[in-house]
Design a protein around this motif. Structure first.
Motif, PDB file in Angstrom:
ATOM      1  N   LYS A   1     -19.346 -76.531 -14.639  1.00 44.97           N
ATOM      2  CA  LYS A   1     -18.926 -75.839 -13.421  1.00 44.97           C
ATOM      3  C   LYS A   1     -19.884 -76.000 -12.248  1.00 44.97           C
ATOM      4  O   LYS A   1     -21.056 -76.303 -12.416  1.00 44.97           O
ATOM      5  CB  LYS A   1     -18.702 -74.349 -13.714  1.00 44.97           C
ATOM      6  CG  LYS A   1     -17.450 -74.111 -14.529  1.00 44.97           C
ATOM      7  CD  LYS A   1     -17.017 -72.682 -14.439  1.00 44.97           C
ATOM      8  CE  LYS A   1     -15.854 -72.383 -15.336  1.00 44.97           C
ATOM      9  NZ  LYS A   1     -14.574 -72.817 -14.783  1.00 44.97           N
ATOM     10  N   THR A   2     -19.336 -75.749 -11.073  1.00 45.79           N
ATOM     11  CA  THR A   2     -20.082 -75.830  -9.823  1.00 45.79           C
ATOM     12  C   THR A   2     -19.912 -74.512  -9.075  1.00 45.79           C
ATOM     13  O   THR A   2     -18.817 -73.954  -9.041  1.00 45.79           O
ATOM     14  CB  THR A   2     -19.520 -76.991  -8.974  1.00 45.79           C
ATOM     15  OG1 THR A   2     -19.830 -78.219  -9.643  1.00 45.79           O
ATOM     16  CG2 THR A   2     -20.137 -77.024  -7.590  1.00 45.79           C
ATOM     17  N   LEU A   3     -21.004 -74.029  -8.510  1.00 49.37           N
ATOM     18  CA  LEU A   3     -20.939 -72.812  -7.691  1.00 49.37           C
ATOM     19  C   LEU A   3     -20.674 -73.224  -6.250  1.00 49.37           C
ATOM     20  O   LEU A   3     -21.433 -73.998  -5.673  1.00 49.37           O
ATOM     21  CB  LEU A   3     -22.258 -72.049  -7.789  1.00 49.37           C
ATOM     22  CG  LEU A   3     -22.315 -70.745  -6.989  1.00 49.37           C
ATOM     23  CD1 LEU A   3     -21.333 -69.722  -7.544  1.00 49.37           C
ATOM     24  CD2 LEU A   3     -23.727 -70.164  -7.007  1.00 49.37           C
ATOM     25  N   ARG A   4     -19.582 -72.717  -5.709  1.00 46.80           N
ATOM     26  CA  ARG A   4     -19.262 -72.989  -4.307  1.00 46.80           C
ATOM     27  C   ARG A   4     -19.691 -71.779  -3.486  1.00 46.80           C
ATOM     28  O   ARG A   4     -19.305 -70.649  -3.769  1.00 46.80           O
ATOM     29  CB  ARG A   4     -17.755 -73.190  -4.166  1.00 46.80           C
ATOM     30  CG  ARG A   4     -17.307 -73.393  -2.743  1.00 46.80           C
ATOM     31  CD  ARG A   4     -15.793 -73.428  -2.704  1.00 46.80           C
ATOM     32  NE  ARG A   4     -15.323 -73.721  -1.356  1.00 46.80           N
ATOM     33  CZ  ARG A   4     -14.192 -73.237  -0.862  1.00 46.80           C
ATOM     34  NH1 ARG A   4     -13.423 -72.458  -1.586  1.00 46.80           N
ATOM     35  NH2 ARG A   4     -13.825 -73.544   0.360  1.00 46.80           N
ATOM     36  N   ILE A   5     -20.502 -72.020  -2.477  1.00 45.77           N
ATOM     37  CA  ILE A   5     -21.043 -70.948  -1.640  1.00 45.77           C
ATOM     38  C   ILE A   5     -20.520 -71.159  -0.225  1.00 45.77           C
ATOM     39  O   ILE A   5     -20.848 -72.160   0.414  1.00 45.77           O
ATOM     40  CB  ILE A   5     -22.594 -70.999  -1.648  1.00 45.77           C
ATOM     41  CG1 ILE A   5     -23.106 -70.904  -3.084  1.00 45.77           C
ATOM     42  CG2 ILE A   5     -23.177 -69.881  -0.785  1.00 45.77           C
ATOM     43  CD1 ILE A   5     -24.591 -71.185  -3.230  1.00 45.77           C
ATOM     44  N   SER A   6     -19.681 -70.239   0.239  1.00 43.93           N
ATOM     45  CA  SER A   6     -19.129 -70.383   1.596  1.00 43.93           C
ATOM     46  C   SER A   6     -19.625 -69.250   2.475  1.00 43.93           C
ATOM     47  O   SER A   6     -19.671 -68.099   2.044  1.00 43.93           O
ATOM     48  CB  SER A   6     -17.597 -70.334   1.610  1.00 43.93           C
ATOM     49  OG  SER A   6     -17.058 -70.760   0.400  1.00 43.93           O
TER      50      SER A   6
ATOM     51  N   GLY B   1     -19.315 -72.482   7.103  1.00 42.62           N
ATOM     52  CA  GLY B   1     -19.817 -73.664   6.398  1.00 42.62           C
ATOM     53  C   GLY B   1     -19.921 -73.374   4.920  1.00 42.62           C
ATOM     54  O   GLY B   1     -19.867 -72.217   4.492  1.00 42.62           O
ATOM     55  N   GLU B   2     -20.059 -74.422   4.112  1.00 38.59           N
ATOM     56  CA  GLU B   2     -20.172 -74.216   2.677  1.00 38.59           C
ATOM     57  C   GLU B   2     -21.147 -75.204   2.052  1.00 38.59           C
ATOM     58  O   GLU B   2     -21.515 -76.219   2.667  1.00 38.59           O
ATOM     59  CB  GLU B   2     -18.810 -74.345   1.991  1.00 38.59           C
ATOM     60  CG  GLU B   2     -18.269 -75.754   1.933  1.00 38.59           C
ATOM     61  CD  GLU B   2     -17.169 -75.902   0.880  1.00 38.59           C
ATOM     62  OE1 GLU B   2     -17.401 -76.663  -0.084  1.00 38.59           O
ATOM     63  OE2 GLU B   2     -16.088 -75.298   1.014  1.00 38.59           O
ATOM     64  N   THR B   3     -21.572 -74.893   0.829  1.00 36.23           N
ATOM     65  CA  THR B   3     -22.356 -75.837   0.052  1.00 36.23           C
ATOM     66  C   THR B   3     -22.001 -75.626  -1.412  1.00 36.23           C
ATOM     67  O   THR B   3     -21.421 -74.606  -1.776  1.00 36.23           O
ATOM     68  CB  THR B   3     -23.868 -75.669   0.301  1.00 36.23           C
ATOM     69  OG1 THR B   3     -24.565 -76.681  -0.432  1.00 36.23           O
ATOM     70  CG2 THR B   3     -24.361 -74.305  -0.158  1.00 36.23           C
ATOM     71  N   ARG B   4     -22.324 -76.608  -2.245  1.00 39.42           N
ATOM     72  CA  ARG B   4     -21.974 -76.517  -3.674  1.00 39.42           C
ATOM     73  C   ARG B   4     -23.169 -76.872  -4.543  1.00 39.42           C
ATOM     74  O   ARG B   4     -23.889 -77.826  -4.248  1.00 39.42           O
ATOM     75  CB  ARG B   4     -20.809 -77.455  -3.993  1.00 39.42           C
ATOM     76  CG  ARG B   4     -19.577 -77.068  -3.216  1.00 39.42           C
ATOM     77  CD  ARG B   4     -18.348 -77.842  -3.613  1.00 39.42           C
ATOM     78  NE  ARG B   4     -17.244 -77.448  -2.734  1.00 39.42           N
ATOM     79  CZ  ARG B   4     -15.976 -77.745  -2.952  1.00 39.42           C
ATOM     80  NH1 ARG B   4     -15.630 -78.424  -4.010  1.00 39.42           N
ATOM     81  NH2 ARG B   4     -15.050 -77.348  -2.111  1.00 39.42           N
ATOM     82  N   ILE B   5     -23.350 -76.106  -5.606  1.00 42.38           N
ATOM     83  CA  ILE B   5     -24.459 -76.364  -6.539  1.00 42.38           C
ATOM     84  C   ILE B   5     -23.908 -76.492  -7.958  1.00 42.38           C
ATOM     85  O   ILE B   5     -23.375 -75.522  -8.507  1.00 42.38           O
ATOM     86  CB  ILE B   5     -25.494 -75.213  -6.487  1.00 42.38           C
ATOM     87  CG1 ILE B   5     -26.097 -75.110  -5.085  1.00 42.38           C
ATOM     88  CG2 ILE B   5     -26.589 -75.427  -7.529  1.00 42.38           C
ATOM     89  CD1 ILE B   5     -26.942 -73.882  -4.857  1.00 42.38           C
ATOM     90  N   PRO B   6     -24.028 -77.675  -8.559  1.00 45.01           N
ATOM     91  CA  PRO B   6     -23.617 -77.812  -9.964  1.00 45.01           C
ATOM     92  C   PRO B   6     -24.543 -76.970 -10.849  1.00 45.01           C
ATOM     93  O   PRO B   6     -25.767 -77.019 -10.692  1.00 45.01           O
ATOM     94  CB  PRO B   6     -23.825 -79.305 -10.255  1.00 45.01           C
ATOM     95  CG  PRO B   6     -23.967 -79.972  -8.921  1.00 45.01           C
ATOM     96  CD  PRO B   6     -24.524 -78.944  -8.003  1.00 45.01           C
ATOM     97  N   LEU B   7     -23.949 -76.188 -11.762  1.00 44.83           N
ATOM     98  CA  LEU B   7     -24.764 -75.283 -12.583  1.00 44.83           C
ATOM     99  C   LEU B   7     -25.721 -76.041 -13.496  1.00 44.83           C
ATOM    100  O   LEU B   7     -26.719 -75.496 -13.946  1.00 44.83           O
ATOM    101  CB  LEU B   7     -23.856 -74.365 -13.416  1.00 44.83           C
ATOM    102  CG  LEU B   7     -22.957 -73.414 -12.623  1.00 44.83           C
ATOM    103  CD1 LEU B   7     -22.266 -72.429 -13.557  1.00 44.83           C
ATOM    104  CD2 LEU B   7     -23.736 -72.650 -11.559  1.00 44.83           C
ATOM    105  N   LYS B   8     -25.416 -77.322 -13.740  1.00 46.10           N
ATOM    106  CA  LYS B   8     -26.321 -78.059 -14.631  1.00 46.10           C
ATOM    107  C   LYS B   8     -27.676 -78.340 -13.986  1.00 46.10           C
ATOM    108  O   LYS B   8     -28.602 -78.788 -14.652  1.00 46.10           O
ATOM    109  CB  LYS B   8     -25.659 -79.333 -15.173  1.00 46.10           C
ATOM    110  CG  LYS B   8     -25.163 -80.331 -14.168  1.00 46.10           C
ATOM    111  CD  LYS B   8     -24.701 -81.600 -14.918  1.00 46.10           C
ATOM    112  CE  LYS B   8     -24.126 -82.643 -13.994  1.00 46.10           C
ATOM    113  NZ  LYS B   8     -22.701 -82.387 -13.708  1.00 46.10           N
TER     114      LYS B   8
END
Length: 262
Positions: free
Chosen positions: A60-65, A79-86
């Motif tokens: 999974k990936t955390l999407r932060i908007s 704006g948004e950014t995404r962080i893969p949980l791995k």
């Protein structure tokens, strides 16, 4: 820091929302409070996802908007950014300093048939003293909302199948207006240890509605024919008599052969 001005006064009313992808976005959205008239907000809030499995950490990936709250029209996307949980290591806090990007498309090609509907924490224990299976329905996390108010009134139902005389049904109490109910209820099935391997435990979560039929939120089946974490949990229970084994499971909207009415 340095958010884009969204309002006539050259400022914004920002809040942050989180989604875990892939997943049913309504079921797992978390958000901060809104801060007024600032382009450099400081929240100092902690948002928690319960029931994150090892599989999630890989997949999974955390999407932060970041969005701007508007009283009179739709909230606007900043704006948004995404962080893969791995990218995260267990029990370590990692800080990120990332530029926000414009809206990225959400991959719609995911298999919709197995849409995630939330999580459930179940404990299993075979008691040699009582000669039977103890099933603990502990809690659920970020359930899909079924009611217009954005919540559900969830309860959990379990069956041990095959179940010729329909005697295996157990139900928890209903918890009002919550997507993160705590049940902490335990149910007992009298059964020989040797017969347990032939059985499957069907767990379904429902939204209680007065005056109309209850809505199916999601379910999970544990047993020898299951896969992955669902099989492992059952197997660990069979293998370790008198040991209580707790595990989170992902609820999906698909149950083999389940009757979707209550």
């Amino acid at each position: 820091q340095g958010l884009k001005p969204m309002d006539h006064n050259g400022l914004a009313d920002p809040y942050v929302k989180l989604h875990l992808l892939p997943g049913a976005s309504k079921a797992n959205k978390l958000r901060t409070k809104t801060l007024r008239n600032t382009l450099n907000p400081t929240w100092n809030e902690t948002l928690t996802y319960y029931g994150i499995t090892d599989e999630d950490m890989i997949r999974k990936t955390l999407r932060i908007s970041v969005c701007d709250e508007d009283k009179f029209r739709h909230n606007e996307f900043i704006g948004e950014t995404r962080i893969p949980l791995k990218k995260l290591k267990p029990n370590q806090t990692k800080n990120f300093n990332i530029c926000l990007e414009k809206q990225l498309p959400i991959d719609k090609t995911e298999d919709k048939s197995l849409e995630e509907r939330g999580r459930i924490l179940i404990s299993l224990k075979y008691s040699s003293q009582k000669q039977g299976l103890l099933v603990g329905i502990i809690r659920c996390a970020h359930l899909a909302a079924m009611d217009a108010n954005g919540y559900s009134d969830p309860y959990v139902k379990i069956y041990l199948k095959p179940d010729e005389d329909k005697k295996s049904k157990h139900k928890t109490a209903v918890k009002k207006k919550t997507l993160n109910p705590e049940f902490n209820e335990e149910f007992f099935y009298e059964i020989k240890h040797g017969d347990l391997a032939k059985k499957t435990l069907e767990v379904t979560v429902w939204d209680y509605d007065i005056g109309k039929s209850n809505d199916f939120i999601g379910g999970v089946v544990l047993g020898i024919n299951a896969k992955g974490e669902r099989l492992k949990h059952w197997f660990d229970c069979l293998k370790n008599k008198d040991k209580k084994i707790e595990r989170w499971h992902t609820l999906t909207n698909e149950l083999p052969g389940a009757v979707l009415s209550d």
